[in-house]
Scaffold this active site. Structure first.
Site, PDB file in Angstrom:
ATOM      1  N   GLN A   1       0.820  -1.198   0.000  1.00  0.00           N
ATOM      2  CA  GLN A   1       0.000   0.000   0.000  1.00  0.00           C
ATOM      3  C   GLN A   1       0.863   1.261   0.000  1.00  0.00           C
ATOM      4  O   GLN A   1       1.870   1.324   0.692  1.00  0.00           O
ATOM      5  CB  GLN A   1      -0.909  -0.003   1.230  1.00  0.00           C
ATOM      6  CG  GLN A   1      -2.198   0.756   1.031  1.00  0.00           C
ATOM      7  CD  GLN A   1      -3.287   0.318   1.999  1.00  0.00           C
ATOM      8  OE1 GLN A   1      -3.284  -0.797   2.477  1.00  0.00           O
ATOM      9  NE2 GLN A   1      -4.222   1.189   2.281  1.00  0.00           N
TER      10      GLN A   1
ATOM     11  N   SER B   1       4.110  -6.440   2.885  1.00  0.00           N
ATOM     12  CA  SER B   1       2.730  -6.431   3.392  1.00  0.00           C
ATOM     13  C   SER B   1       1.774  -6.982   2.331  1.00  0.00           C
ATOM     14  O   SER B   1       1.853  -8.147   1.973  1.00  0.00           O
ATOM     15  CB  SER B   1       2.354  -5.014   3.840  1.00  0.00           C
ATOM     16  OG  SER B   1       1.114  -5.002   4.507  1.00  0.00           O
ATOM     17  N   LEU B   2       0.897  -6.146   1.784  1.00  0.00           N
ATOM     18  CA  LEU B   2      -0.016  -6.572   0.718  1.00  0.00           C
ATOM     19  C   LEU B   2       0.737  -7.269  -0.415  1.00  0.00           C
ATOM     20  O   LEU B   2       0.244  -8.233  -1.019  1.00  0.00           O
ATOM     21  CB  LEU B   2      -0.746  -5.334   0.181  1.00  0.00           C
ATOM     22  CG  LEU B   2      -1.330  -5.444  -1.229  1.00  0.00           C
ATOM     23  CD1 LEU B   2      -2.579  -6.302  -1.208  1.00  0.00           C
ATOM     24  CD2 LEU B   2      -1.625  -4.083  -1.811  1.00  0.00           C
TER      25      LEU B   2
ATOM     26  N   ARG C   1      -9.232  -9.148   2.737  1.00  0.00           N
ATOM     27  CA  ARG C   1      -8.266  -8.526   3.650  1.00  0.00           C
ATOM     28  C   ARG C   1      -8.518  -7.023   3.761  1.00  0.00           C
ATOM     29  O   ARG C   1      -8.551  -6.454   4.860  1.00  0.00           O
ATOM     30  CB  ARG C   1      -6.855  -8.792   3.109  1.00  0.00           C
ATOM     31  CG  ARG C   1      -5.701  -8.177   3.904  1.00  0.00           C
ATOM     32  CD  ARG C   1      -4.413  -8.452   3.134  1.00  0.00           C
ATOM     33  NE  ARG C   1      -3.203  -8.162   3.911  1.00  0.00           N
ATOM     34  CZ  ARG C   1      -2.528  -7.031   3.849  1.00  0.00           C
ATOM     35  NH1 ARG C   1      -2.947  -6.060   3.072  1.00  0.00           N
ATOM     36  NH2 ARG C   1      -1.420  -6.861   4.564  1.00  0.00           N
TER      37      ARG C   1
ATOM     38  N   HIS D   1      -0.645  -3.983  11.032  1.00  0.00           N
ATOM     39  CA  HIS D   1       0.445  -4.787  11.596  1.00  0.00           C
ATOM     40  C   HIS D   1       0.639  -4.537  13.093  1.00  0.00           C
ATOM     41  O   HIS D   1       1.762  -4.380  13.569  1.00  0.00           O
ATOM     42  CB  HIS D   1       1.745  -4.568  10.803  1.00  0.00           C
ATOM     43  CG  HIS D   1       1.599  -4.912   9.362  1.00  0.00           C
ATOM     44  ND1 HIS D   1       1.472  -6.206   8.928  1.00  0.00           N
ATOM     45  CD2 HIS D   1       1.481  -4.133   8.259  1.00  0.00           C
ATOM     46  CE1 HIS D   1       1.305  -6.206   7.610  1.00  0.00           C
ATOM     47  NE2 HIS D   1       1.300  -4.961   7.184  1.00  0.00           N
TER      48      HIS D   1
ATOM     49  N   GLN E   1       0.358 -12.353   9.458  1.00  0.00           N
ATOM     50  CA  GLN E   1       0.965 -11.143   8.903  1.00  0.00           C
ATOM     51  C   GLN E   1       0.260  -9.852   9.358  1.00  0.00           C
ATOM     52  O   GLN E   1       0.899  -8.853   9.644  1.00  0.00           O
ATOM     53  CB  GLN E   1       0.973 -11.214   7.371  1.00  0.00           C
ATOM     54  CG  GLN E   1       1.840 -10.168   6.712  1.00  0.00           C
ATOM     55  CD  GLN E   1       1.241  -9.669   5.413  1.00  0.00           C
ATOM     56  OE1 GLN E   1       0.143  -9.146   5.380  1.00  0.00           O
ATOM     57  NE2 GLN E   1       1.988  -9.839   4.335  1.00  0.00           N
TER      58      GLN E   1
END
Length: 293
Positions: free
Chosen positions: A9, A88-89, A113, A195, A244
């Site tokens: 992101q 991440s993503l 998600r 996170h 995650q």
């Protein structure tokens, strides 16, 4: 050895993906399939929407994923990874490019998600802050000392760490970090504490979807945000992906382990060049580039 890396992101920009759409019938088919899976025309927003339109979580995450995966497909025989990782993503993009999941499966998980994270953000006022110029250990210590929920969330590169938590705790931590010598400690324009433990409701929701999906053997090792080491077993990949959302993105450690395991070149697959910059800050000797078709 070639390491292919996939952004998360923040890499989005207006007009993203239009060049890919215009270059290939296969890309057009994948963009149309994405619209069908999502139930709305994400291509209209990607190709013609404003930066503000692209900021919506339900748009941002699928858009970056779609761009990255279609670009990796269009590389064809040029896509020969020795290892992959995603920020991440971007880990979902990496898993599709690595043949662990299909494009459709990956997009379904990414959309679930995004929506679950949005819902979790609405449960409690929370945010993130970027901290520059301090050792990781100092930032971690300040987080531990601060009242409320605040944790280290993104280990982006040496001297650049993002913290995540409830709004009051983040503001207090930023003050304390400046006192401890941080060059900058600034609250980021994000809608929630990604996170961090505050993403637990989203983790539970996503965990059920991940558990019910069939993960296949990857074509090469994936270095995941949670573990940072080479992973090839589908069950282990699943487990790391589940955790995650509530665990830190250990990007610095992942890149260091990829280099230790033989990576000599990092190719970023997706919009922007953020990850190339981070890799250079982790190890200046590395060759970095953008994937091009």
């Amino acid at each position: 050895m070639k390491a292919y890396i996939f952004p998360g992101q923040g890499a989005q920009f207006p007009g993203m993906g239009l060049d890919l759409f215009e270059k290939s019938v296969e890309a057009q088919d994948m963009f149309k399939a994405a619209n069908s899976i999502l139930g709305y025309s994400i291509t209209d927003i990607m190709f013609e929407g404003s930066a503000e339109d692209l900021k919506q979580t339900k748009v941002t995450q699928p858009a970056i994923f779609i761009h990255s995966v279609i670009l990796s497909k269009m590389l064809g025989d040029k896509f020969q990874p020795d290892m992959v990782a995603g920020h991440s993503l971007g880990e979902f993009s990496a898993l599709v490019a690595n043949q662990v999941l299909s494009f459709e499966e990956g997009l379904q998980l990414v959309y679930k998600r995004a929506m679950a994270m949005q819902e979790a953000c609405e449960l409690q006022p929370s945010t993130m802050a970027a901290v520059l110029g301090l050792e990781d250990e100092v930032v971690e210590a300040v987080c531990a000392e601060t009242e409320g929920t605040v944790v280290a969330a993104n280990y982006n590169c040496p001297g650049q760490l993002v913290i995540s938590g409830d709004v009051k705790a983040i503001e207090l931590a930023c003050e304390n970090l400046k006192e401890r010598g941080a060059r900058r400690a600034m609250v980021l324009p994000v809608g929630g504490a990604f996170h961090s433990p505050l993403m637990e409701p989203a983790r539970k929701e996503l965990a059920a979807a991940i558990e019910n999906m069939n993960f296949r053997n990857p074509i090469c090792p994936v270095y995941q945000n949670v573990s940072t080491f080479a992973v090839t077993k589908p069950e282990e990949i699943k487990k790391n992906l589940v955790f995650q959302l509530t665990s830190p993105v250990k990007w610095t450690q992942s890149v260091q382990n990829m280099i230790k395991d033989g990576a000599t070149e990092f190719i970023e697959v997706g919009p922007g060049k953020v990850l190339q910059g981070l890799v250079k800050k982790i190890d200046r000797s590395m060759n970095v580039s953008s994937a091009e078709v």
